[in-house]
Design a protein around this motif. Structure first.
Motif, short mmCIF file in Angstrom:
data_model
loop_
_atom_site.label_atom_id
_atom_site.label_comp_id
_atom_site.label_asym_id
_atom_site.label_seq_id
_atom_site.Cartn_x
_atom_site.Cartn_y
_atom_site.Cartn_z
N THR A 51 -5.03 -7.37 -8.73
CA THR A 51 -6.04 -7.66 -7.73
C THR A 51 -5.42 -7.99 -6.38
OG1 THR A 51 -7.49 -8.56 -9.45
CG2 THR A 51 -8.01 -9.13 -7.17
N PRO A 52 -5.71 -7.20 -5.34
CA PRO A 52 -5.20 -7.52 -4.00
C PRO A 52 -5.70 -8.89 -3.54
CG PRO A 52 -6.05 -5.28 -4.07
CD PRO A 52 -6.47 -5.94 -5.34
N GLU A 53 -4.85 -9.59 -2.80
CA GLU A 53 -5.24 -10.90 -2.29
C GLU A 53 -6.34 -10.78 -1.24
OE1 GLU A 53 -3.21 -14.82 -0.12
OE2 GLU A 53 -2.23 -12.86 0.00
N ASN A 54 -6.27 -9.73 -0.42
CA ASN A 54 -7.18 -9.55 0.70
C ASN A 54 -7.77 -8.15 0.68
OD1 ASN A 54 -6.58 -12.14 1.93
ND2 ASN A 54 -4.62 -11.26 2.58
N PRO A 55 -8.80 -7.89 1.50
CA PRO A 55 -9.26 -6.52 1.68
C PRO A 55 -8.12 -5.62 2.13
CG PRO A 55 -10.85 -8.05 2.60
CD PRO A 55 -9.65 -8.87 2.22
N LEU A 56 -8.27 -4.33 1.95
CA LEU A 56 -7.18 -3.38 2.16
C LEU A 56 -7.02 -3.03 3.64
CD1 LEU A 56 -7.77 -1.12 -0.95
CD2 LEU A 56 -5.94 -2.81 -0.62
N ALA A 58 -4.00 -2.92 6.53
CA ALA A 58 -2.54 -2.87 6.58
C ALA A 58 -1.93 -4.12 7.21
CB ALA A 58 -2.09 -1.62 7.33
N GLY A 59 -2.54 -4.63 8.27
CA GLY A 59 -1.99 -5.79 8.95
C GLY A 59 -2.26 -7.10 8.27
N ASN A 60 -3.05 -7.08 7.21
CA ASN A 60 -3.39 -8.32 6.52
C ASN A 60 -2.98 -8.29 5.06
OD1 ASN A 60 -4.47 -10.95 6.68
ND2 ASN A 60 -6.40 -10.31 5.77
N THR A 61 -2.04 -7.42 4.73
CA THR A 61 -1.58 -7.29 3.34
C THR A 61 -0.09 -7.54 3.29
OG1 THR A 61 -3.32 -5.71 2.78
CG2 THR A 61 -1.37 -5.73 1.38
N GLY A 67 -0.40 -3.93 -1.31
CA GLY A 67 0.59 -3.09 -0.64
C GLY A 67 0.84 -1.78 -1.35
N ASN A 68 0.85 -1.80 -2.70
CA ASN A 68 1.08 -0.57 -3.44
C ASN A 68 -0.04 0.44 -3.21
OD1 ASN A 68 3.45 -1.59 -4.47
ND2 ASN A 68 2.57 -2.24 -6.41
N ILE A 69 -1.27 -0.05 -3.04
CA ILE A 69 -2.39 0.84 -2.74
C ILE A 69 -2.24 1.41 -1.33
CG2 ILE A 69 -4.89 1.05 -2.59
CD1 ILE A 69 -3.94 0.27 -5.39
N LEU A 70 -2.00 0.53 -0.38
CA LEU A 70 -1.91 0.95 1.02
C LEU A 70 -0.76 1.92 1.25
CD1 LEU A 70 -2.79 -2.40 2.78
CD2 LEU A 70 -4.05 -0.25 2.99
N ASP A 71 0.32 1.79 0.49
CA ASP A 71 1.44 2.71 0.67
C ASP A 71 1.08 4.14 0.30
OD1 ASP A 71 3.18 0.91 1.76
OD2 ASP A 71 4.20 0.43 -0.11
N PHE A 218 -2.70 10.22 0.30
CA PHE A 218 -3.92 9.98 -0.46
C PHE A 218 -4.95 9.33 0.45
CE2 PHE A 218 -0.62 10.30 -3.61
CZ PHE A 218 -1.21 11.00 -4.64
N MET A 219 -6.21 9.35 0.01
CA MET A 219 -7.28 8.70 0.73
C MET A 219 -8.07 7.83 -0.24
SD MET A 219 -9.57 12.13 1.41
CE MET A 219 -11.02 11.29 2.01
N PHE A 220 -8.59 6.74 0.28
CA PHE A 220 -9.33 5.79 -0.55
C PHE A 220 -10.59 6.45 -1.09
CE2 PHE A 220 -12.69 2.63 -0.97
CZ PHE A 220 -12.09 1.68 -1.79
#
Length: 539
Positions: A51-56, A58-61, A67-71, A218-220
């Motif tokens: 579970t990510p700590e914050n919404p996805l 980039a500047g708040n992760t 981070g693994n998702i955003l990468d 990839f795209m969300f």
């Protein structure tokens, strides 16, 4: 986590050197092969996630779950080579400087976000200013500290919203000015916090965090709370690091053993960390014959201390606790020897690493530990070692507490938080006196194992927070050094200061141990300890 040590000589790399390295895609000099979408073979995989700590955003992760998702869905100016983390050009066409203080960035003209809008110079400058602006409360704001004007925008009550050191020249060009020379700035620019943002982000950042748009391969696609996050191939990906997969589903688990059982049952295709239960007697190798991999990584496991939460944890007491931990026995009994006992605070995979920085205080010696505790005036209270319950930390934290109790006669118990997001939030709110802490490098530099964790007011400084001006000054001098050898020497001096206060206890250097299903072809691990998704193919 990994088998062969890789040295990455980038600690004081200049922008000119980065340019010389170039992208290298498809070349004969060892660069990354072009795996763009036109070579796609398709396929879908399911991988364990958390579970990510914050919404996805980039500047708040600043943690790995998000981070693994955003990468997978973002691209940055620089891409890190999967094999050795060496920097390669991605969105950047060039990064030029003559003094390591003023940088001219030229970006490629054909890069697009997944919503069809172009990536421009303003996409970077606006995103960086948003992240650095203190009232926006972004976790990644710290990474912009070197840029001129950061001090004016970063305060909680700041009214200045733009750093003076950033200037858009035209759609494909912007400049960066730093307050002091920063020789490794180009190397840092592949980190998540430096990703560009499309115009839609600024319209509603909160909504964007639940449905992010990036310029990555990839795209969300979707996020089902507590269950899974899905990303799909970006059909309009503009870069050279795409790979072949059509879809990755990150299935959220509260227990690593459950994920491992699902892997064996064929319900998921990839597990990013073999649970300790399967490491015993190398069971995972018989469970997953020819379907596992091990590699050394830029990761370190630590025990952190917060003296705000527990003022009795003085530097001298923490030294006693460190000496009371039998790392080798825990490594063998819990991890089956798949970890490397840490002797300092910097990973061996980066240039500038020095062995035995911690000295006698990272060597198990119960008699010396007891004498050290007595000399420190003892410890009044009961220790709790906190960990996130959705990671595979129960066995080793319990064993660590048993070792501390046996050597020092102090009651020590391992305490789980429900998940990583809850754990990290509580650590940031000074709720834990002692807690497990892992660090995965953001970019391949000795500096990254020091500045983000132990600099005053750094975002990941949960340790007191730790505040040592001499340490800060050495980092500033190292960043301004013109030569790699000089920079490394200064960073090493800064690391040596950590011995006095022991804001954290080094435990193990990272090795990634992963496994996959028979649906997936052999998987490699990158230098950050993460599967190389661009290189994954399915049968």
């Amino acid at each position: 986590m990994r088998g062969t040590t890789r040295t990455v000589a980038v600690a004081a790399m200049s922008a000119v050197a980065l340019l010389a390295a170039g992208c290298g895609s498809g070349s004969d000099d060892g660069g990354t092969e072009d795996t763009g979408s036109d070579t796609a073979t398709g396929g879908e995989i399911v991988v364990n996630g958390c579970t990510p700590e914050n919404p996805l955003i980039a500047g708040n992760t600043s943690e790995t779950c998000g981070g693994n998702i955003l990468d997978t869905i973002t691209s940055k100016l620089v891409h890190y080579n999967a094999e050795d983390a060496s920097p390669e050009m991605d969105i950047a066409e060039s990064i030029e400087t003559e003094d390591n203080q003023t940088f001219t960035v030229t970006i490629k003209s054909d890069y697009m976000f997944s919503d069809g809008t172009p990536v421009t110079a303003s996409s970077f400058v606006d995103a960086w200013n948003y992240t650095a602006f203190g009232p926006n409360g972004q976790a990644g704001g710290y990474f912009f500290t070197p840029i001129e004007g950061y001090a004016e925008v970063s305060g909680e009550d700041a009214t200045v919203e733009e750093m003076s050191g950033l200037e858009v020249v035209d759609d494909q060009t912007f400049t960066i000015r730093t307050t002091e020379p920063v020789s490794n700035l180009p190397v840092r620019l592949g980190y998540t916090a430096f990703a560009p943002q499309p115009e839609v982000f600024f319209e509603d950042p909160e909504a964007f965090g639940r449905n992010p748009v990036g310029a990555g391969p990839f795209m969300f696609d979707s996020w089902t709370e507590g269950q899974e996050i899905v990303v799909v191939k970006n059909p309009d990906y503009s870069g050279e690091f795409g790979g072949s997969l059509d879809q990755i589903t990150f299935r959220i688990y509260q227990d690593t053993d459950a994920a491992y059982n699902d892997l064996q049952a064929g319900n998921i295709d990839l597990i990013t960390a073999i649970p300790t239960s399967a490491l015993i007697d190398d069971r995972y190798q018989s469970d997953l014959p020819d379907r596992n991999a091990t590699a050394e990584t830029g990761v370190i496991q630590l025990i952190g201390f917060n003296t705000t939460a527990d003022p009795n944890l003085t530097g001298e007491v923490k030294k006693a606790i460190s000496m009371a931990i039998d790392r080798e026995t825990i490594n063998q009994q819990i991890f089956n020897g798949t970890r490397v006992n840490a002797t300092g605070w910097v990973s061996p995979v980066v240039d500038g690493y020095v062995a035995d920085v911690c000295g006698e205080f990272c060597v198990y010696d119960p008699e010396a530990a007891a004498a050290q505790l007595e000399s420190a005036g003892g410890y009044d209270g009961e220790l709790e070692l906190w960990y996130n319950g959705d990671g595979d930390h129960k066995a080793w934290t319990e064993a660590t507490c048993n070792s501390i109790s046996d050597a020092l006669g102090i009651s020590c118990t391992a305490q789980p938080a429900v998940d990583f997001a809850t754990f990290l939030t509580a650590a940031g709110e000074n709720e834990y006196g002692m807690f497990r802490y892992g660090w995965q490098m953001d970019y391949p530099s000795i500096e990254n194992f020091l500045a983000p964790l132990y600099s005053t007011n750094a975002d990941s400084n949960y340790f007191g927070p730790y505040d040592n001006q001499e340490f800060n000054d050495l980092l500033t001098q190292a960043a301004a050094a013109g030569e790699l050898e000089e920079a490394n020497s200064l960073y090493q001096q800064a690391e040596a200061l950590l011995v006095d206060d022991m804001p954290t206890i080094p435990m193990w250097y990272g090795k990634a141990v992963i496994g996959w299903s028979d649906k997936v072809n052999p998987v490699t691990i990158n230098a950050f300890g993460v599967p190389d998704y661009a290189g994954i193919t399915v049968q």
